[in-house]
Design an enzyme around this catalytic site. Structure first.
Site, mmCIF file in Angstrom:
data_model
loop_
_atom_site.group_PDB
_atom_site.id
_atom_site.type_symbol
_atom_site.label_atom_id
_atom_site.label_comp_id
_atom_site.label_asym_id
_atom_site.label_seq_id
_atom_site.Cartn_x
_atom_site.Cartn_y
_atom_site.Cartn_z
ATOM 1 N N LYS A 19 76.343 -13.325 28.374
ATOM 2 C CA LYS A 19 75.061 -13.590 29.047
ATOM 3 C C LYS A 19 74.859 -15.086 29.292
ATOM 4 C CE LYS A 19 72.481 -11.961 25.713
ATOM 5 N NZ LYS A 19 73.507 -11.741 24.671
ATOM 6 N N ARG A 94 64.279 -9.412 22.866
ATOM 7 C CA ARG A 94 65.269 -8.815 21.967
ATOM 8 C C ARG A 94 64.658 -7.727 21.104
ATOM 9 N NH1 ARG A 94 68.841 -13.765 21.633
ATOM 10 N NH2 ARG A 94 70.721 -13.229 20.507
ATOM 11 N N ARG A 132 84.582 -18.592 19.961
ATOM 12 C CA ARG A 132 83.720 -19.354 20.872
ATOM 13 C C ARG A 132 83.518 -20.794 20.375
ATOM 14 N NH1 ARG A 132 78.037 -16.877 22.604
ATOM 15 N NH2 ARG A 132 77.575 -16.978 20.374
ATOM 16 N N ARG A 165 79.291 -22.771 16.662
ATOM 17 C CA ARG A 165 77.925 -22.472 16.226
ATOM 18 C C ARG A 165 77.941 -21.964 14.788
ATOM 19 N NH1 ARG A 165 75.047 -18.892 20.846
ATOM 20 N NH2 ARG A 165 74.291 -17.898 18.946
ATOM 21 N N ARG A 176 74.270 -10.083 13.137
ATOM 22 C CA ARG A 176 73.715 -10.178 14.494
ATOM 23 C C ARG A 176 73.985 -8.890 15.280
ATOM 24 N NH1 ARG A 176 76.715 -15.251 16.423
ATOM 25 N NH2 ARG A 176 75.596 -15.046 18.387
HETATM 26 P P1 AMP Z 1 71.602 -16.591 20.963
HETATM 27 O O1 AMP Z 1 72.049 -17.976 21.301
HETATM 28 O O2 AMP Z 1 70.864 -15.926 22.066
HETATM 29 O O3 AMP Z 1 72.722 -15.733 20.424
HETATM 30 O O4 AMP Z 1 70.534 -16.743 19.782
HETATM 31 C C1 AMP Z 1 70.897 -17.338 18.551
HETATM 32 C C2 AMP Z 1 69.902 -16.938 17.474
HETATM 33 O O5 AMP Z 1 68.586 -17.407 17.826
HETATM 34 C C3 AMP Z 1 69.728 -15.444 17.261
HETATM 35 O O6 AMP Z 1 70.704 -14.883 16.413
HETATM 36 C C4 AMP Z 1 68.333 -15.401 16.628
HETATM 37 O O7 AMP Z 1 68.355 -15.824 15.278
HETATM 38 C C5 AMP Z 1 67.605 -16.463 17.424
HETATM 39 N N1 AMP Z 1 66.996 -15.897 18.646
HETATM 40 C C6 AMP Z 1 67.318 -16.184 19.942
HETATM 41 N N2 AMP Z 1 66.568 -15.465 20.793
HETATM 42 C C7 AMP Z 1 65.751 -14.704 20.023
HETATM 43 C C8 AMP Z 1 64.760 -13.732 20.307
HETATM 44 N N3 AMP Z 1 64.444 -13.385 21.572
HETATM 45 N N4 AMP Z 1 64.122 -13.154 19.260
HETATM 46 C C9 AMP Z 1 64.403 -13.488 17.986
HETATM 47 N N5 AMP Z 1 65.339 -14.383 17.655
HETATM 48 C C10 AMP Z 1 66.013 -14.992 18.652
#
Ligand code: AMP
Length: 218
Positions: A19, A94, A132, A165, A176
């Site tokens: 994404k 989410r 990654r 990360r 996750r």
């Molecule tokens: P991502 O980069 O989208 O994989 O997000 C990394 C982390 O940020 C996730 O594993 C969550 O801990 C937090 N996070 C990002 N977006 C959300 C969301 N919409 N709701 C809750 N936590 C989020």
């Protein structure tokens, strides 16, 4: 190459589905806002803000940050001038309460126009996430095997150093994926019922996915 996309679009899919990579590319080419809640939270963590401090423990454990924190952050961001007409929401909503809050915030002509589901088998996701690497300077996303840089750990685009990360470690990845299955996957039915869901087979090369994505976003 510049493209014409005027959608208000949600990118939905498991961690590692691609994404972020695609959202960055489409948003740049179409000059529309790319709203990544993960990137926003990582920026807060890096800046040492109270919000960043609150979010970090959830993120490092692979858990979702509480809905009220995320919802307020997105509501403020989506009200900014560059997000008035078209945007890509990457990583939000989410959970069901987040989707309902988004519907409540947007109405009529500004409602979500497309939800794109990035479909990738779970067995593929783990390999994508563990390999990654992200450029600490420009944010470009690489992969040690599938999309390597010419020089190890140095970004081809800007010469910045690559970082992994903190939540791309196996323990956090497992958590996750579990959070995705239980809390996020139900959004597929939510958006299917509303007639805005489109699906893409994202287990293909990024360039093939990109071309199909542009068609789906029309
Ligand atoms: P991502 O980069 O989208 O994989 O997000 C990394 C982390 O940020 C996730 O594993 C969550 O801990 C937090 N996070 C990002 N977006 C959300 C969301 N919409 N709701 C809750 N936590 C989020």
């Amino acid at each position: 190459m510049a493209v014409a996309v005027r959608a208000r679009c949600v990118f939905l899919g498991a961690p590692g589905a691609g994404k972020g990579t695609q959202a960055k590319k489409v948003a740049e080419a179409a000059s529309i806002a790319h709203i990544s809640t993960g990137d926003m939270l990582r920026a807060q963590v890096a800046a040492g803000t109270p919000l960043g401090a609150e979010a970090k423990s959830f993120m490092d454990a692979g858990k979702l940050v509480p809905d009220q924190v995320i919802i307020a952050m997105v509501q403020a961001r989506i009200a900014e001038p560059d997000a008035r007409e078209a945007w890509i929401l990457d990583g939000f909503p989410r959970t069901l309460p987040q989707a309902q809050a988004l519907d409540g915030t947007l109405s009529g002509a500004s409602a979500v126009s497309h939800v794109i589901y990035f479909d990738v088998p779970e067995s593929v996701l783990v390999g994508r996430l563990t390999g990654r690497r992200t450029c600490g300077k420009c944010g470009a996303i690489w992969h040690v095997d599938n999309h390597p840089t010419k020089v190890a750990d140095v970004c081809d685009n800007c010469g910045g150093g690559l970082v992994q990360r903190s939540d791309d470690r196996l323990e956090a990845i497992t958590q996750r994926l579990e959070q995705y299955r239980t809390l996020t996957a139900p959004l597929l039915a939510y958006y299917r019922e509303r007639g805005v869901l489109r699906e893409i087979d994202a287990n293909r090369s990024p360039s093939v996915v990109y071309e199909e994505l542009l068609n789906l976003m029309q």
